[in-house]
Design a protein around this motif. Structure first.
Motif, mmCIF file in Angstrom:
data_model
loop_
_atom_site.group_PDB
_atom_site.id
_atom_site.type_symbol
_atom_site.label_atom_id
_atom_site.label_comp_id
_atom_site.label_asym_id
_atom_site.label_seq_id
_atom_site.Cartn_x
_atom_site.Cartn_y
_atom_site.Cartn_z
ATOM 1 N N PHE A 111 0.805 -1.081 -0.066
ATOM 2 C CA PHE A 111 -0.057 0.138 0.117
ATOM 3 C C PHE A 111 1.060 1.302 0.133
ATOM 4 C CE2 PHE A 111 -2.221 -3.432 1.732
ATOM 5 C CZ PHE A 111 -3.795 -3.250 1.161
ATOM 6 N N ILE A 169 -4.455 7.836 -4.475
ATOM 7 C CA ILE A 169 -3.806 9.437 -4.434
ATOM 8 C C ILE A 169 -4.001 10.240 -5.476
ATOM 9 C CG2 ILE A 169 -1.558 10.206 -3.780
ATOM 10 C CD1 ILE A 169 -0.707 7.620 -2.536
ATOM 11 N N LYS A 176 3.083 11.411 0.575
ATOM 12 C CA LYS A 176 3.705 12.326 1.599
ATOM 13 C C LYS A 176 3.325 13.878 1.341
ATOM 14 C CE LYS A 176 6.406 14.558 -1.827
ATOM 15 N NZ LYS A 176 6.162 15.885 -2.042
ATOM 16 N N ASN A 207 1.839 4.973 0.150
ATOM 17 C CA ASN A 207 1.510 5.886 0.805
ATOM 18 C C ASN A 207 1.914 7.276 0.247
ATOM 19 O OD1 ASN A 207 3.805 4.958 2.650
ATOM 20 N ND2 ASN A 207 3.674 7.322 2.774
ATOM 21 N N PRO A 260 5.672 11.219 5.586
ATOM 22 C CA PRO A 260 4.657 10.259 5.198
ATOM 23 C C PRO A 260 3.215 10.391 5.832
ATOM 24 C CG PRO A 260 6.070 9.139 6.839
ATOM 25 C CD PRO A 260 6.634 10.542 6.472
ATOM 26 N N ASN A 282 10.908 5.756 3.962
ATOM 27 C CA ASN A 282 9.613 6.142 4.161
ATOM 28 C C ASN A 282 9.332 6.460 5.635
ATOM 29 O OD1 ASN A 282 6.960 6.514 3.172
ATOM 30 N ND2 ASN A 282 6.223 4.531 3.985
ATOM 31 N N GLY A 309 -1.199 8.784 5.476
ATOM 32 C CA GLY A 309 -1.702 7.760 5.215
ATOM 33 C C GLY A 309 -2.776 7.402 4.110
ATOM 34 N N TRP A 310 -2.624 8.634 3.138
ATOM 35 C CA TRP A 310 -3.394 8.491 2.020
ATOM 36 C C TRP A 310 -2.639 7.524 1.090
ATOM 37 C CZ3 TRP A 310 -5.885 13.518 -0.570
ATOM 38 C CH2 TRP A 310 -6.952 13.187 -1.201
ATOM 39 N N LYS A 311 -3.480 6.181 0.597
ATOM 40 C CA LYS A 311 -2.634 5.192 0.100
ATOM 41 C C LYS A 311 -3.203 4.808 -1.197
ATOM 42 C CE LYS A 311 -1.228 3.453 4.576
ATOM 43 N NZ LYS A 311 -1.178 2.346 5.511
ATOM 44 N N TRP A 362 -8.644 13.712 2.563
ATOM 45 C CA TRP A 362 -8.155 12.559 3.542
ATOM 46 C C TRP A 362 -7.651 13.245 4.964
ATOM 47 C CZ3 TRP A 362 -4.340 11.013 6.415
ATOM 48 C CH2 TRP A 362 -4.326 9.670 7.073
#
Length: 269
Positions: free
Chosen positions: A4, A89, A8, A6, A32, A139, A34-36, A264
């Motif tokens: 997944f 994303i 940034k 993510n 980073p 990451n 959490g929008w994945k 998000w």
């Protein structure tokens, strides 16, 4: 193998100088969020690529995940694979989604086929695919410089804070963003400035793209102002794209406030 990739954000972005190779040297903090996307790589008899979710422009055979596979295959005996990417994303949004996909493809191929590619070599592959791809190999929060492909670890104490990202669907290409920027040395060390409390960043931690892009796209400045109105300790445009983010001390649900846009929100790690 399912991974997944993510997104940034850029916390501060100084365009320091134009390089002889046509790129620009920058200073920024990459963080980073959490929008994945979802990226699945499986073995198959004949190589194939499949995309779902947000439409990805360009030729599928030249997608950055495909280029990652071909790059590794130049040195390692890889079997045919199926690459299935679910794109969530936003593209051209300053969130590094494409770069994340490439970096996660490198890591996934390494793990799936037990290639034992060293960390440094993974970074080298990533740098060949894009300026900020290398960030997503590690990451973790980093102070990035050079073309955005050189970095060092940074601790800015955002764990537990809440972030809201708002994307109004405006696609801003890197070429368009840089066209209005006049590079100049930054007057302060971003690493030192980021040691200040988040509530003191406004007016000090800046994104150099905002000046021209806010003039061209006033909606972006309006979103930033609304995030501050909703109580953000700090708000900014991310990267050279159209996403505006706000950092809050406590959880905040702004989906209805920005119901016309992609939003998000979640806790920072």
């Amino acid at each position: 193998m399912l991974v997944f990739p993510n997104a940034k954000i850029n916390i501060g972005l100084n365009i320091v100088e134009k390089r002889p190779d046509g790129f620009h040297n920058i200073e920024s903090c990459f963080y980073p969020v959490g929008w994945k996307d979802a990226l699945e790589i499986t073995t198959i008899t004949a190589f194939s690529v499949e995309f779902d979710g947000i439409a990805i422009p360009g030729d599928q055979s030249d997608n950055i995940c495909v280029r990652a596979y071909k790059l590794i295959a130049e040195e390692y005996p890889l079997p045919p694979v199926k690459i299935h990417l679910l794109k969530a994303i936003p593209i051209g949004a300053g969130l590094g989604g494409g770069s994340a996909d490439a970096a996660f493809a490198i890591k996934a191929l390494n793990d799936l086929f037990e290639l034992e590619i060293s960390f440094e070599k993974q970074l080298s592959y990533a740098r060949r695919l894009g300026s900020d791809c290398a960030f997503f190999i590690l990451n973790q929060p980093a102070y990035c410089f050079g073309k955005g492909d050189q970095f060092e670890r940074i601790d800015i104490g955002l764990a537990g804070k809440w972030i809201v990202l708002v994307n109004p669907g405006i696609h801003i290409s890197t070429i368009e963003a840089y066209a209005g920027v006049v590079p100049k040395p930054s007057g302060s060390d971003l690493r030192e400035v980021l040691r200040l409390p988040v509530s003191e960043w406004n007016g000090i931690v800046k994104n150099d793209f905002e000046a021209t892009l806010f003039e061209k796209y006033p909606l972006l400045e309006e979103i930033k102002a609304e995030l501050y109105k909703q109580g953000a300790a700090y708000a900014s445009m991310s990267g050279s794209g159209s996403t505006i983010f706000g950092i809050f001390d406590q959880e905040k649900d702004l989906v209805e406030v920005f119901e016309r846009y992609k939003v998000w929100q979640g806790a920072l790690q």
